[in-house]
Design an enzyme around this catalytic site. Structure first.
Site, PDB file in Angstrom:
ATOM      1  N   LYS A   1      -3.929  44.978  42.978  1.00  0.00           N
ATOM      2  CA  LYS A   1      -5.014  45.966  43.102  1.00  0.00           C
ATOM      3  C   LYS A   1      -5.064  46.488  44.528  1.00  0.00           C
ATOM      4  CE  LYS A   1     -10.001  46.343  42.047  1.00  0.00           C
ATOM      5  NZ  LYS A   1     -11.221  45.567  41.703  1.00  0.00           N
TER       6      LYS A   1
ATOM      7  N   SER B   1     -13.804  47.916  37.981  1.00  0.00           N
ATOM      8  CA  SER B   1     -13.061  48.805  38.862  1.00  0.00           C
ATOM      9  C   SER B   1     -11.550  48.591  38.772  1.00  0.00           C
ATOM     10  CB  SER B   1     -13.516  48.608  40.308  1.00  0.00           C
ATOM     11  OG  SER B   1     -13.212  47.287  40.747  1.00  0.00           O
TER      12      SER B   1
ATOM     13  N   SER C   1     -15.169  43.328  37.518  1.00  0.00           N
ATOM     14  CA  SER C   1     -14.021  44.239  37.643  1.00  0.00           C
ATOM     15  C   SER C   1     -12.662  43.666  37.248  1.00  0.00           C
ATOM     16  CB  SER C   1     -13.925  44.777  39.066  1.00  0.00           C
ATOM     17  OG  SER C   1     -14.918  45.733  39.249  1.00  0.00           O
TER      18      SER C   1
HETATM   19  N1  GLN Z   1     -18.641  47.590  37.698  1.00  0.00           N
HETATM   20  C1  GLN Z   1     -19.357  46.814  38.668  1.00  0.00           C
HETATM   21  C2  GLN Z   1     -19.858  47.703  39.760  1.00  0.00           C
HETATM   22  O1  GLN Z   1     -19.703  48.860  39.663  1.00  0.00           O
HETATM   23  C3  GLN Z   1     -18.492  45.716  39.183  1.00  0.00           C
HETATM   24  C4  GLN Z   1     -17.575  46.118  40.253  1.00  0.00           C
HETATM   25  C5  GLN Z   1     -16.667  45.017  40.688  1.00  0.00           C
HETATM   26  O2  GLN Z   1     -16.630  43.932  40.087  1.00  0.00           O
HETATM   27  N2  GLN Z   1     -15.934  45.270  41.748  1.00  0.00           N
HETATM   28  O3  GLN Z   1     -20.436  47.272  40.697  1.00  0.00           O
END
Ligand code: GLN
EC number: 6.3.5.7
Length: 522
Positions: A89, A164, A188
């Protein structure tokens, strides 16, 4: 030369590839090249990769092959996963490749150092295929907030791959990589796993070093594995885990029992707790059906299913959206146009440092990042700190206590990973609150620091898309996730007649058809 075609090679698990490499049935150059070819063929449609690291990956592969060919002690000492390629990532810093965090503000920036997890991948001699797409600075649930265009779900290119870490999940689902690294602050790794039919694990907070993962919300962030099987995630977590003096929150536990747990999966006599608050109302019918089926399978395998209640989980999302933006506002202050990446000069007026900073941040950050910085700055401002941030931290303690009580009644907890299957691109982009709701079931684990694993639970009746099942264990008990996950995975494969990904409509078609059917853009 391998007996297998490159199309067969890319469909093997990391464990199977590792076995074939060790047996000399295939070379790492062949395996790595097969994945690079797959990336070249399909990534124009999927957009999982922001950077492809072909030359270096092949050089590492050739080095592994040479060591193996020479035999002797050096070959013996090769890591089990040596020569198995991996995607990373693009929130994790790497020497020799750009790191963008999915943001314009870091376009063209190269890190002068490697993250600890990257050092470990290099020590294991795993070829790094490239860097994967993500929502800008890991903020989002669909990868649509990337400054470099959305990633598409390989099951249906008109749908989101989760976020994400949509790039890592899509790369693994589309057979562009057997393994990937993700980061999980609120889900994410797990939510993209759920909607792409892959496995994703958020380890216990502190089990994997965060050194070199660009911080979103430091008290919640965790690096973890993305794979197609439970065993593969266990293998990868053992590579990247372990104590790191460069991360002050790193645990000293060794976490070296994960692969063993995945290989000897067993749920006989185990108590598995359904979390009352994390299913039912608000969850898609097909998600709920697959969840109930998993419970039945576990029961038949000898587990006792109990129901537990964690009443404070209803405040988790609210508290998360105070704690996370507060930490975001502080962590992202360093992107000032002076130290990293982009620098934008004000068009007119005095050239003060504040004005350069403002012009750079205005141009470099996207809307979602700005929204969270503003929210966090407000929540932390004098006069509001106690009311917002202070209260949210108290809620966090209540959530931790709820989990402590639940784990007194059950060895692991179970829930759907996400309330719905993959939604359409654009569907929730203009509605931040609807987007945030994707993470109701994943955020509690980050708030409590406990480990969570998502695995594919089958396809939803109404849309034929993958459903994720989430397992949660007490802090430091990551092995339990793998022990139970491996059993559930085997039972589900039996039920669905093989790995779920083999049933993805677009993925089993030859590449030419994929291109023709979906067009796509890059
Ligand atoms: N979707 C969640 C957010 O927008 C989690 C993001 C993440 O785990 N980096 O904060």
């Amino acid at each position: 030369m391998s007996e297998l075609t490159s199309n067969e090679l890319i469909r093997l698990s990391a464990a199977a590839l590792a076995a074939k490499l060790r047996a000399g049935e295939v070379t790492s150059v062949e395996v790595t090249q097969a994945h690079l070819d797959r990336i070249a063929a399909v990534d124009g449609q999927v957009n999982a990769f922001l950077h492809v690291n072909a030359e270096e990956a092949l050089a590492v592969a050739a080095e592994v092959d040479a060591i193996r060919a020479a035999g002797g002690a050096a070959a013996e000492e090769l890591h089990e996963l040596a020569g198995v390629p991996i995607a990373v990532k693009d929130l994790i810093v790497t020497i020799g490749q750009p790191t963008t965090a999915g943001s314009k503000i870091l376009e063209g920036w190269h890190s002068p150092y490697d993250a600890t997890v990257i050092k470990k991948l290099r020590a294991a001699k795993m070829p790094i295929l490239g860097k994967t797409n993500l929502d800008e600075f890991a903020m989002g649930s669909s990868t649509e907030h990337s400054a470099y265009g959305p990633t598409r779900n390989p099951w249906d290119l008109e749908r989101i791959p989760g976020g994400s870490g949509g790039g890592s999940a899509a790369a693994v689902a589309a057979f562009e990589a057997p393994l990937a690294l993700g980061t999980d602050t609120g889900g994410s790794i797990r939510q993209p796993g759920a909607v792409t039919g892959t496995v994703g694990v958020k380890p216990t907070y502190g089990a994997v070093s965060r050194y070199g993962a660009i911080a979103m919300a430091s008290s919640l962030d965790q690096i973890g594995p993305v794979s197609r099987t439970v065993l593969d995630s266990a293998l990868l977590q053992e590579v990247i885990g372990g104590h790191d003096p460069f991360d002050s929150t790193s645990l000293t536990d060794s976490f070296d029992n994960l692969v063993e747990a995945a290989r000897t999966g067993n749920v006989q006599g185990m108590k598995i707790g359904i979390i009352k608050e994390l299913h039912g109302e608000g969850y898609q019918a097909g998600v709920e059906n697959r969840f109930n089926e998993s419970l039945e399978l576990l029961k038949e395998a000898g587990a006792e299913i109990v129901e537990v209640s964690c009443p404070n989980l209803k405040y988790a999302l609210g508290a998360y959206y105070l704690i996370m933006p507060s930490e975001v506002s502080s962590n992202l202050a360093k992107f000032d146009g002076v130290r990293f990446g982009l620098r934008v000069l004000p068009k007119e007026g005095p050239m003060t440092i504040e004005r350069v900073m403002a012009a750079t941040r205005a141009a470099g950050f996207g809307d979602e990042v700005k929204r969270r910085i503003i929210l966090g700055t407000y929540a932390l401002s004098a006069g509001y700190y106690d009311a917002y941030y202070g209260s949210a931290q108290k809620v966090r303690t209540l959530i931790q206590r709820d989990f402590d009580a639940a784990f007194a009644q059950a060895d692991v907890l179970i829930s759907p990973t996400a309330p719905t299957t993959a939604f359409k691109l654009g569907e929730k982009l203009d509605d931040p609150l609807a987007m945030y709701l994707n993470d109701v079931a994943t955020i509690p684990a980050n708030m409590a620091g406990i480990p969570g694993l998502s695995l594919p639970g089958g396809l939803a009746d109404e849309d034929g898309l993958p459903v994720g099942i989430q397992l949660l264990a007490p802090a430091r008990e990551d092995a339990r996730l793998y022990r139970v996950g491996a059993v559930l995975e085997a039972l589900l494969e039996e039920k669905w007649g093989g790995p779920l990904l083999a049933q993805a409509p677009s993925l089993v078609e030859p590449v030419e058809t994929l291109v023709e059917t979906h067009g796509g853009s890059k």
